[in-house]
Enzyme design. Sequence first.
Site, PDB file in Angstrom:
ATOM      1  N   SER A  73       0.838  -1.202   0.000  1.00 15.48           N
ATOM      2  CA  SER A  73       0.000   0.000   0.000  1.00 15.48           C
ATOM      3  C   SER A  73       0.870   1.248   0.000  1.00 15.48           C
ATOM      4  O   SER A  73       1.622   1.479  -0.951  1.00 15.48           O
ATOM      5  CB  SER A  73      -0.970  -0.038   1.179  1.00 15.48           C
ATOM      6  OG  SER A  73      -1.954   0.978   1.063  1.00 15.48           O
ATOM      7  N   HIS A 182      -8.389   0.912  -1.039  1.00 22.29           N
ATOM      8  CA  HIS A 182      -8.219  -0.083  -2.105  1.00 22.29           C
ATOM      9  C   HIS A 182      -9.522  -0.706  -2.617  1.00 22.29           C
ATOM     10  O   HIS A 182      -9.494  -1.781  -3.199  1.00 22.29           O
ATOM     11  CB  HIS A 182      -7.235  -1.185  -1.672  1.00 22.29           C
ATOM     12  CG  HIS A 182      -5.895  -0.659  -1.306  1.00 22.29           C
ATOM     13  ND1 HIS A 182      -5.037  -0.097  -2.230  1.00 22.29           N
ATOM     14  CD2 HIS A 182      -5.276  -0.554  -0.107  1.00 22.29           C
ATOM     15  CE1 HIS A 182      -3.936   0.313  -1.617  1.00 22.29           C
ATOM     16  NE2 HIS A 182      -4.053   0.053  -0.333  1.00 22.29           N
TER      17      HIS A 182
END
Length: 293
Positions: A73, A182
């Site tokens: 991430s 996400h």
Amino acid sequence: MKGYRALPAVRDTFAEASEVLGLDLWRLVEEGPAEELNLTMNTQPVMLAAGVAVYRAWMALGGPVPVAMAGHSLGEYTALTAAGALSFGDALPLVRFRAKVMQEAVAEGVGGMAAILGLDDEAVRAVCSEAAQGEVLEAVNFNSPGQVVIAGHKGAVERGMALAKARGARRALPLPVSVPSHCALMRPAAEALGRYLDSVTIARPAVPVVHNADVASYDDPARIREALVHQLFSPVRWVETVRQLAGQGVTHMAECGPGKVLAGLSKRIDDSVQMFALVDADAVEQVKAVMAG
């Protein structure tokens, strides 16, 4: 960062970051307050600075240049910075902007995330499909076999947790986050990030960086820019990333940052690779010794 206090590379990195952002990051990390440190717009630059600082310490202490990099991430930005694709001075305001548009994309209390433990990937995807009921609910972090994070609308996440437990999940744990990262709810944030990235200089990385969204590496700055935009609303495919690196012949992996979560996850993904967390200067020396042996 207590284990690195004495290293100039670390203090200099935090001093540089503080000057760029107009905020004393070192004092924030060392003294808090926690409420300020935990604000997404502060947390993301702090995590970037910490990762870059540890990588710089690794290099300053004589650690070998890696053959590949990856980040989970936000860590993808750290990897790109360490690899020279992003300058540190550009990456800091970039991740702060990323945090801002993520927070703005979904109002407080609308979204949520939860960790599902003990179900395989397909079972979690099926749970998301069934529990969505017209809302957004997606599997977004494939962290290790049997550990998948889901994200979306808060009600859908709660339904997903209940259904996952009914389907045999060992645990379903809500995560203390305000942003459902996400998943499709981040598309407006991704559009804003794409416009911002158009003004950011991206260079060819000196070391290949495996991207979260498609488990691929790129030399072309335009493809890197595209990968960062897609990452915001696409799953973090960490299991595939670790397996790909192992399949390319990587034998040792070292986590640069303030913790050791990724080292633990990666051990569960492929135990043929030696995993290390560079939590302090002593750990750097120990890893160097292992790799030299």
